[in-house]
Design an enzyme around this catalytic site. Structure first.
Site, short mmCIF file in Angstrom:
data_model
loop_
_atom_site.label_atom_id
_atom_site.label_comp_id
_atom_site.label_asym_id
_atom_site.label_seq_id
_atom_site.Cartn_x
_atom_site.Cartn_y
_atom_site.Cartn_z
N GLU A 43 0.83 -1.20 0.00
CA GLU A 43 0.00 0.00 0.00
C GLU A 43 0.87 1.26 0.00
O GLU A 43 1.87 1.35 0.71
CB GLU A 43 -0.89 -0.01 1.25
CG GLU A 43 -1.81 1.19 1.38
CD GLU A 43 -2.56 1.21 2.71
OE1 GLU A 43 -3.60 1.88 2.78
OE2 GLU A 43 -2.10 0.55 3.67
N LYS A 116 -10.44 2.92 -1.26
CA LYS A 116 -10.51 2.20 0.00
C LYS A 116 -11.80 2.53 0.76
O LYS A 116 -12.11 3.70 0.99
CB LYS A 116 -9.28 2.56 0.84
CG LYS A 116 -9.10 1.82 2.15
CD LYS A 116 -7.75 2.19 2.72
CE LYS A 116 -7.47 1.55 4.06
NZ LYS A 116 -6.11 1.90 4.55
N CYS A 157 -5.64 -2.59 2.77
CA CYS A 157 -5.26 -2.56 4.18
C CYS A 157 -6.44 -2.74 5.14
O CYS A 157 -6.91 -3.85 5.31
CB CYS A 157 -4.47 -1.29 4.48
SG CYS A 157 -3.45 -1.42 5.98
#
Length: 286
Positions: A43, A116, A157
C-alpha cells in the site's frame, strides 16, 4: 488454462518517490521473470507511510490517477512486461482525497480505480485526516487473457479486517483476493504486536470463502514506527504457499489452479448454504 501465477512484493520505503518506484520496479521485474502474471506491491509505496501524523502540507503529494507518478510508472512497466499490477496511490479528485488503487492491466491501461472503503483512525494511523471513505463500492476485474476464468478482487489494508469485504468480493465473482497493506507497530502500545492477528484475519477469509489470498506489506522503521512485513500467499484452504519474514525484502510467487479452487469451494458448500434472508442485521447501524 486454469492456472494463475501471483506475486507479492515486500520492501522498505523512503521519502524519495523516484527511489521507491525504482525499487518496486526492480522487484516487479524479478516477479515477472519468475512467471508472475499479477504482481502486488504494498500500500502507498510512493513514499513513507505519511498517515502517522496529521500534516496539511502532505495533501500536496496526492495526484489524479492519470497524473500520479507511481501509477504512470507501473503502467509503463505493466505494458513492457505484460503483467497486471494493482497499484496503490494517494489520489486527488478535485477537492477530495482518497486512498486508492488503480488496476493496471498487461496492456498498460488502467482498468479501473478502487477507493478504500474502510478508513482507520488511531495513533500512528491517522487516515481519516487525509482520506474520504471510498465511493466506488467494492470492485473486481477480469484476470489477464492468459488466465481466462479468473476474476481479481482487491481490498486495501484496513479493508482486510472486514469479513464483509471478502464476502462481497466473492459474491461479485472474485476468484482470488489481493490486499496491499501498510501496517506495523502501534505507537500507543508498544506491547501490542498485531502481525499474527493480521495474518489470521486474512487466512480466515481464505478458509470461509474458499479463496486464495495475496497480502503485501512493507518493512522498515519510519520515524520510530516499525512495519512488520510477513507478506504471504495462502491457498483456498488457508495453507501458506509462500511467505516473507518481518524484515525481509523480496518477492514471493505461487501458482494457483482455478479448477481446484472451484472444486473445493463447491465441496465445502459455504455458498450453497448461505441464508441471505437472515442477514439483514448486517446492513443496519449498531
Amino acid at each position: 488454462m486454469t492456472q494463475l501465477t501471483v506475486a507479492a512484493l515486500q520492501l522498505a520505503f523512503s521519502d524519495d518517490i523516484d527511489a521507491n518506484i525504482a525499487n518496486v520496479s526492480r522487484l516487479v521485474r524479478e516477479a515477472a521473470g519468475r512467471g508472475a502474471q499479477v504482481i502486488l506491491p504494498p500500500e502507498l509505496f510512493e513514499g513513507e507511510y505519511f498517515c502517522r501524523v496529521e500534516d496539511e502540507g502532505l495533501f500536496a503529494q496526492a495526484a489524479p490517477v492519470g497524473e500520479h507518478k507511481a501509477v504512470l510508472a507501473m503502467q509503463a512497466l505493466a505494458e513492457a512486461l505484460k503483467v497486471t499490477i494493482p497499484t496503490s496511490f494517494f489520489e486527488a479528485d478535485g477537492p477530495h482525497h482518497y486512498n486508492s488503487l488503480a488496476m493496471i492491466g498487461p496492456d498498460g491501461e488502467v482498468q479501473g480505480v478502487y477507493r478504500k472503503s474502510h478508513i482507520p483512525d488511531g495513533p500512528g494511523y491517522e487516515e481519516k485526516f487525509y482520506f474520504r471513505p471510498g465511493n466506488t463500492g467494492f470492485k473486481v476485474w477480469p484476470a489477464p487473457a492468459a488466465a481466462p476464468g479468473w476474476t481479481l478482487g482487491v481490498g486495501v489494508c484496513w479493508d482486510q479486517w472486514y469479513p464483509e469485504t471478502a464476502r462481497a468480493l466473492m459474491l461479485m465473482g472474485a476468484q482470488v483476493l489481493f490486499y496491499p497493506t501498510a501496517i506495523g507497530s502501534e505507537p500507543h502500545d508498544t506491547s501490542l504486536d498485531t502481525a499474527r492477528l493480521w495474518r489470521r484475519a486474512m487466512v480466515g477469509h481464505a478458509v470461509s470463502n474458499v479463496v486464495p489470498v495475496v497480502a503485501a506489506n512493507r518493512i522498515g522503521v519510519e520515524h520510530g514506527q516499525t512495519f512488520y512485513g510477513t507478506s504471504f500467499i495462502a491457498d483456498e484452504r488457508g495453507d501458506i504457499l509462500a511467505e516473507l519474514g518481518r524484515d525481509e525484502e523480496g518477492v514471493i510467487v505461487a501458482t494457483l489452479d482455478l479448477d481446484r479452487v472451484k472444486r473445493h469451494r463447491a465441496a465445502f458448500g459455504f455458498f450453497r448454504d448461505r441464508r441471505p434472508e437472515l442477514y439483514g442485521r448486517l446492513t443496519q447501524d449498531i
